[in-house]
Design a protein around this motif. Structure first.
Motif, PDB file in Angstrom:
ATOM      1  N   ASP A  33       0.814  -1.218   0.000  1.00 42.01           N
ATOM      2  CA  ASP A  33       0.000   0.000   0.000  1.00 42.01           C
ATOM      3  C   ASP A  33       0.849   1.270   0.000  1.00 42.01           C
ATOM      4  O   ASP A  33       0.374   2.332  -0.392  1.00 42.01           O
ATOM      5  N   ARG A  34       2.090   1.181   0.442  1.00 42.53           N
ATOM      6  CA  ARG A  34       2.955   2.353   0.507  1.00 42.53           C
ATOM      7  C   ARG A  34       3.672   2.621  -0.813  1.00 42.53           C
ATOM      8  O   ARG A  34       4.337   3.640  -0.955  1.00 42.53           O
ATOM      9  N   LEU A  35       3.546   1.710  -1.790  1.00 39.96           N
ATOM     10  CA  LEU A  35       4.177   1.897  -3.092  1.00 39.96           C
ATOM     11  C   LEU A  35       3.279   2.708  -4.012  1.00 39.96           C
ATOM     12  O   LEU A  35       2.059   2.666  -3.883  1.00 39.96           O
ATOM     13  N   PRO A  36       3.880   3.413  -4.973  1.00 36.61           N
ATOM     14  CA  PRO A  36       3.045   4.100  -5.969  1.00 36.61           C
ATOM     15  C   PRO A  36       2.198   3.081  -6.718  1.00 36.61           C
ATOM     16  O   PRO A  36       2.644   1.951  -6.952  1.00 36.61           O
ATOM     17  N   PRO A  37       0.982   3.447  -7.119  1.00 38.26           N
ATOM     18  CA  PRO A  37       0.073   2.486  -7.758  1.00 38.26           C
ATOM     19  C   PRO A  37       0.652   1.788  -8.980  1.00 38.26           C
ATOM     20  O   PRO A  37       0.426   0.599  -9.185  1.00 38.26           O
ATOM     21  N   TYR A  38       1.419   2.501  -9.803  1.00 40.37           N
ATOM     22  CA  TYR A  38       1.968   1.879 -11.001  1.00 40.37           C
ATOM     23  C   TYR A  38       3.032   0.843 -10.662  1.00 40.37           C
ATOM     24  O   TYR A  38       3.240  -0.098 -11.417  1.00 40.37           O
ATOM     25  N   ILE A  39       3.689   0.980  -9.515  1.00 41.08           N
ATOM     26  CA  ILE A  39       4.674  -0.011  -9.072  1.00 41.08           C
ATOM     27  C   ILE A  39       3.955  -1.146  -8.348  1.00 41.08           C
ATOM     28  O   ILE A  39       4.274  -2.315  -8.534  1.00 41.08           O
ATOM     29  N   ALA A  40       2.982  -0.798  -7.519  1.00 39.80           N
ATOM     30  CA  ALA A  40       2.263  -1.799  -6.723  1.00 39.80           C
ATOM     31  C   ALA A  40       1.636  -2.868  -7.608  1.00 39.80           C
ATOM     32  O   ALA A  40       1.669  -4.054  -7.275  1.00 39.80           O
ATOM     33  N   THR A  41       1.090  -2.476  -8.736  1.00 33.62           N
ATOM     34  CA  THR A  41       0.465  -3.435  -9.645  1.00 33.62           C
ATOM     35  C   THR A  41       1.476  -4.461 -10.139  1.00 33.62           C
ATOM     36  O   THR A  41       1.195  -5.664 -10.163  1.00 33.62           O
ATOM     37  N   LEU A  42       2.667  -3.988 -10.519  1.00 31.81           N
ATOM     38  CA  LEU A  42       3.714  -4.902 -10.999  1.00 31.81           C
ATOM     39  C   LEU A  42       4.217  -5.813  -9.884  1.00 31.81           C
ATOM     40  O   LEU A  42       4.377  -7.020 -10.076  1.00 31.81           O
ATOM     41  N   ILE A  43       4.449  -5.235  -8.723  1.00 29.58           N
ATOM     42  CA  ILE A  43       4.964  -5.999  -7.586  1.00 29.58           C
ATOM     43  C   ILE A  43       3.950  -7.049  -7.159  1.00 29.58           C
ATOM     44  O   ILE A  43       4.302  -8.191  -6.878  1.00 29.58           O
ATOM     45  N   LYS A  44       2.684  -6.678  -7.094  1.00 33.73           N
ATOM     46  CA  LYS A  44       1.638  -7.611  -6.667  1.00 33.73           C
ATOM     47  C   LYS A  44       1.599  -8.827  -7.587  1.00 33.73           C
ATOM     48  O   LYS A  44       1.576  -9.966  -7.126  1.00 33.73           O
ATOM     49  N   LYS A  45       1.608  -8.574  -8.877  1.00 35.25           N
ATOM     50  CA  LYS A  45       1.566  -9.666  -9.855  1.00 35.25           C
ATOM     51  C   LYS A  45       2.774 -10.596  -9.694  1.00 35.25           C
ATOM     52  O   LYS A  45       2.624 -11.814  -9.643  1.00 35.25           O
ATOM     53  N   ASP A  46       3.976 -10.022  -9.585  1.00 37.45           N
ATOM     54  CA  ASP A  46       5.188 -10.830  -9.440  1.00 37.45           C
ATOM     55  C   ASP A  46       5.198 -11.624  -8.140  1.00 37.45           C
ATOM     56  O   ASP A  46       5.591 -12.787  -8.108  1.00 37.45           O
ATOM     57  N   ALA A  47       4.769 -10.991  -7.046  1.00 37.28           N
ATOM     58  CA  ALA A  47       4.773 -11.660  -5.745  1.00 37.28           C
ATOM     59  C   ALA A  47       3.805 -12.838  -5.737  1.00 37.28           C
ATOM     60  O   ALA A  47       4.133 -13.925  -5.255  1.00 37.28           O
ATOM     61  N   GLU A  48       2.613 -12.629  -6.279  1.00 34.91           N
ATOM     62  CA  GLU A  48       1.626 -13.719  -6.306  1.00 34.91           C
ATOM     63  C   GLU A  48       2.090 -14.862  -7.206  1.00 34.91           C
ATOM     64  O   GLU A  48       1.905 -16.026  -6.879  1.00 34.91           O
TER      65      GLU A  48
END
Length: 155
Positions: free
Chosen positions: A58-73
């Protein structure tokens, strides 16, 4: 039982523990169970993020959070797990945490805040892709030259 959330904790011996919160949707009974990290004993009913991992995301910028979320999952699924932890966000595909040289860390602090998170992610991914366990100043210069044409010019 339906899993409501997972907290990462340190147990009495200092060993990592998870506190799994669940609820019965029929009778609305809520329970919490503390288990050793990674041992869900069937208490997790779907892909879940720990509270700590969600906070970091939640503390990441939205455009980064989307990429990170996908990779982590994707990384969690490949490991045949159901829980995304704080460490999964810090550990790229190689499964190890990428360290930073102190000078590289200082240089990263000078990167403008809006792109700092993206720069960190890209540098750690590049290091992981090469099988490196550390981000160096030379790697930073190489990535900078690749994306911005601003690397150190040798004469």
């Amino acid at each position: 039982m339906h899993t409501e959330g997972i907290e990462e904790r340190a147990g009495e011996s200092g060993a990592p523990q998870w506190f799994i919160r669940s609820e019965c949707r029929g009778c609305e009974l809520k329970i919490g169970v503390e288990v050793p990290e990674g041992q869900t004993y069937g208490l997790v009913d779907r892909l879940m993020w720990t509270d700590e991992a969600l906070h970091r995301l939640d503390r990441l910028p939205p455009y980064i959070a989307t990429l990170i979320k996908k990779d982590a999952e994707q990384a969690v699924r490949q490991r045949d797990c159901q829980v995304v932890t704080h460490d999964v966000l810090l550990c790229p595909e190689i499964g190890e945490r990428i360290e930073w040289e102190p000078e590289a860390e200082r240089r990263l602090e000078r990167v403008p805040a809006p792109v700092r998170a993206m720069a960190r992610v890209e540098l750690e991914r590049t290091a992981a892709d090469r099988g490196w366990s550390r981000v160096t100043v030379s790697l930073m210069e190489e990535v900078k030259a690749k994306y911005f044409g601003m690397g150190v010019q040798k004469t």
